[in-house]
Design a protein around this motif. Sequence first.
Motif, PDB file in Angstrom:
ATOM      1  N   GLU A  21      -3.673  -0.254   4.805  1.00 18.42           N
ATOM      2  CA  GLU A  21      -3.068  -1.560   5.104  1.00 18.42           C
ATOM      3  C   GLU A  21      -3.960  -2.347   6.062  1.00 18.42           C
ATOM      4  N   VAL A  28       0.869  -1.183   0.000  1.00 19.63           N
ATOM      5  CA  VAL A  28       0.000   0.000   0.000  1.00 19.63           C
ATOM      6  C   VAL A  28       0.902   1.226   0.000  1.00 19.63           C
ATOM      7  N   GLY A  84      -2.913   2.206  -4.131  1.00 18.79           N
ATOM      8  CA  GLY A  84      -2.802   3.576  -3.651  1.00 18.79           C
ATOM      9  C   GLY A  84      -3.748   4.480  -4.410  1.00 18.79           C
ATOM     10  N   GLY A 137       4.110   7.496   3.246  1.00 17.48           N
ATOM     11  CA  GLY A 137       4.172   6.164   3.847  1.00 17.48           C
ATOM     12  C   GLY A 137       3.789   6.133   5.305  1.00 17.48           C
ATOM     13  N   SER A 148       1.989  -4.719   3.503  1.00 16.58           N
ATOM     14  CA  SER A 148       2.757  -3.675   4.170  1.00 16.58           C
ATOM     15  C   SER A 148       2.484  -2.348   3.479  1.00 16.58           C
ATOM     16  N   HIS A 149       2.985  -1.279   4.080  1.00 16.69           N
ATOM     17  CA  HIS A 149       2.782   0.054   3.501  1.00 16.69           C
ATOM     18  C   HIS A 149       4.122   0.779   3.401  1.00 16.69           C
ATOM     19  N   CYS A 181       1.518   5.496  -0.258  1.00 14.41           N
ATOM     20  CA  CYS A 181       1.035   6.880  -0.175  1.00 14.41           C
ATOM     21  C   CYS A 181       2.245   7.800  -0.258  1.00 14.41           C
ATOM     22  N   SER A 227      -1.641   5.290   4.133  1.00 14.06           N
ATOM     23  CA  SER A 227      -1.246   3.935   3.746  1.00 14.06           C
ATOM     24  C   SER A 227      -1.357   2.960   4.914  1.00 14.06           C
TER      25      SER A 227
END
Length: 88
Positions: free
Chosen positions: A19, A6, A53, A11, A36-37, A8, A15
């Motif tokens: 997640e 995920v 995203g 982060g 995970s993000h 953004c 995100s």
Amino acid sequence: MKKVLVVCGNGLGSSMIVEMNVKAALKEMGKEAEVSHTDLTTAKTEQADLFLGSEDIVESLEDGSKNVVKLKNLMDKNELRAALEQNI
């Protein structure tokens, strides 16, 4: 096991929330994946089966080899679930 990343801008905020929503949706669907993000810059060097995203962020990840799903509304759980059903 499939890996979902995920993404953004930084982060951190959105995100992380997405997640958690991805993990919940996968559990409801009876599917497993490593989720995970991260931030956009790091995502460009990461390997994953699916990159999720917002449209304006993840479109820059598209390079012809990555499976990138651009979400219109990050907080729409139905849109998120549909994306997961089509790609996991």
